[in-house]
Design an enzyme around this catalytic site. Structure first.
Site, short mmCIF file in Angstrom:
data_model
loop_
_atom_site.label_atom_id
_atom_site.label_comp_id
_atom_site.label_asym_id
_atom_site.label_seq_id
_atom_site.Cartn_x
_atom_site.Cartn_y
_atom_site.Cartn_z
N ASP A 50 0.84 -1.20 0.00
CA ASP A 50 0.00 0.00 0.00
C ASP A 50 0.88 1.26 0.00
O ASP A 50 0.37 2.38 -0.06
CB ASP A 50 -1.00 0.00 1.16
CG ASP A 50 -0.33 -0.07 2.52
OD1 ASP A 50 0.91 -0.19 2.59
OD2 ASP A 50 -1.07 0.00 3.53
N SER A 51 2.21 1.07 0.01
CA SER A 51 3.12 2.20 -0.22
C SER A 51 2.90 2.78 -1.61
O SER A 51 3.39 3.87 -1.92
CB SER A 51 4.58 1.76 -0.04
OG SER A 51 4.85 0.59 -0.78
N ASP A 89 -1.10 -6.04 -0.11
CA ASP A 89 -1.54 -5.41 1.14
C ASP A 89 -3.05 -5.18 1.15
O ASP A 89 -3.61 -4.66 0.17
CB ASP A 89 -0.88 -4.04 1.30
CG ASP A 89 0.43 -4.11 2.06
OD1 ASP A 89 0.64 -5.07 2.82
OD2 ASP A 89 1.25 -3.18 1.89
N LYS A 119 -1.39 -9.39 2.92
CA LYS A 119 -0.69 -8.94 4.13
C LYS A 119 -1.56 -7.91 4.81
O LYS A 119 -2.24 -7.13 4.13
CB LYS A 119 0.67 -8.34 3.75
CG LYS A 119 1.40 -7.67 4.92
CD LYS A 119 2.87 -7.41 4.62
CE LYS A 119 3.19 -6.11 3.93
NZ LYS A 119 2.72 -4.88 4.60
N GLU A 121 -1.76 -5.30 8.61
CA GLU A 121 -0.99 -4.73 9.72
C GLU A 121 -1.68 -4.99 11.05
O GLU A 121 -2.90 -4.86 11.16
CB GLU A 121 -0.82 -3.21 9.50
CG GLU A 121 -0.03 -2.88 8.25
CD GLU A 121 0.19 -1.37 8.08
OE1 GLU A 121 -0.19 -0.58 8.97
OE2 GLU A 121 0.75 -0.99 7.03
N GLU A 188 8.86 -4.08 10.76
CA GLU A 188 9.34 -2.81 10.19
C GLU A 188 9.89 -1.90 11.27
O GLU A 188 9.24 -1.63 12.29
CB GLU A 188 8.19 -2.11 9.45
CG GLU A 188 8.61 -0.78 8.83
CD GLU A 188 7.64 -0.25 7.78
OE1 GLU A 188 6.68 -0.94 7.42
OE2 GLU A 188 7.87 0.89 7.32
O1 KIV Z 1 3.60 -1.14 1.62
C1 KIV Z 1 4.80 -1.48 1.72
O2 KIV Z 1 5.65 -1.14 0.89
C2 KIV Z 1 5.17 -2.30 2.86
C3 KIV Z 1 6.64 -2.56 3.07
C4 KIV Z 1 7.30 -1.34 3.56
C5 KIV Z 1 6.87 -3.72 3.94
O3 KIV Z 1 4.35 -2.71 3.61
#
Ligand code: KIV
Length: 270
Positions: A50-51, A89, A119, A121, A188
């Site tokens: 989600d980055s 994510d 994934k 959080e 992280e």
């Molecule tokens: O969204 C992302 O890029 C991440 C990584 C930083 C692990 O969750």
């Protein structure tokens, strides 16, 4: 057998890598072109992170990206992948409400993109959702430590779990995620010593970002690694290229060639 021998990387392959002490490589991708390059280079895991909210859309946090947008990125990535395991994510707001919402979001990602795992959080707070998603046969990866979807609770992007109480909670959450059936956990930006302890205490692979060398693998944001982003300079980042400067230089040369009528030349026209 080494990681490169896997025709397809599965969650089981990652477990085998941990068991024989082979480090796992993981990078983000949000589009077809970069996903193809990193898959051809034999990356083990591709994270549709989600980055993308920051890197692709220019938001200041990961919070605004939607489930539909994550699915779009995941579909583009999946089209490029032959070998890597693709993890997507669950974006902010698509799983925190309740476990049914979490399951529906995970199912949409799997069904509409063809990704291999999701994934999310958090630890204990999202455990019910983790279990419900797992019960549908969807592999789940956890993410503890600095969890960017909670940035407005943390207030800063500084190192997490330096205090013993937060470190204890992280250890307990990691154990809960493993016991629930997660196939791996991302840690992280936490102290390397804590990350090493957690890694040794778990059977499942632990992937670190800013968590030191004692984990089972490393993940970075591809755009940071190749220097497409310029302002983001955390201590844990190793830049392998400076593409921002290279691309800018190329564009400046192109503009100069157009303005000076050097481009196109005789050979570059029909
Ligand atoms: O969204 C992302 O890029 C991440 C990584 C930083 C692990 O969750």
């Amino acid at each position: 057998m080494s990681g490169a021998d896997y025709k397809k990387v599965t969650t089981h392959a990652l477990l085998e890598m941990k068991q024989r002490g082979e480090k796992i490589s993981m990078l983000t991708a949000y589009d077809f072109s970069f996903a193809k390059i990193i898959d051809d280079a034999n990356i083990d895991v591709v994270l549709v992170g989600d980055s993308a909210s920051n890197v692709m859309a220019g938001h200041v946090s990961t919070l605004p990206i939607t489930l539909d947008q994550m699915i779009y990125h995941a579909q583009s990535v999946i089209r490029a992948i032959d070998r890597a395991l693709v993890v997507v994510d669950l974006p902010f707001g698509s799983y925190q409400g309740n476990s049914k919402e979490a399951l529906n979001s995970a199912i949409r990602i799997m069904k509409e993109s063809g990704a291999h795992a999701i994934k999310l959080e958090g630890g204990e707070e999202v455990l019910e959702s983790v279990k419900r998603i797992l019960s549908a046969g969807i592999p789940v990866m956890g993410h503890l430590g600095l969890t960017p979807q909670s940035i407005f609770k943390f207030g800063t992007y500084s190192v997490r779990a330096k205090e013993e109480a937060e470190a204890d909670k992280l250890r307990a959450d990691a154990r809960l995620l493993e016991d629930a059936g997660c196939f791996g956990v991302v840690l992280e930006k936490i102290p390397a010593k804590l990350a090493t302890q957690v890694t040794k205490s778990l059977n499942i692979p632990v992937i670190g970002i800013g968590a030191g060398a004692g984990v089972d693998g490393q993940v970075l944001v591809l755009h940071d690694l190749i220097g497409l982003t310029k302002e983001f300079n955390p201590r844990f980042l190793r830049r392998y290229l400076n593409l921002y400067d290279d691309v800018k230089g190329a564009v400046e040369n192109y503009i100069a060639d157009v303005k000076s009528k050097d481009f196109p030349n005789e050979e570059e026209q029909y």
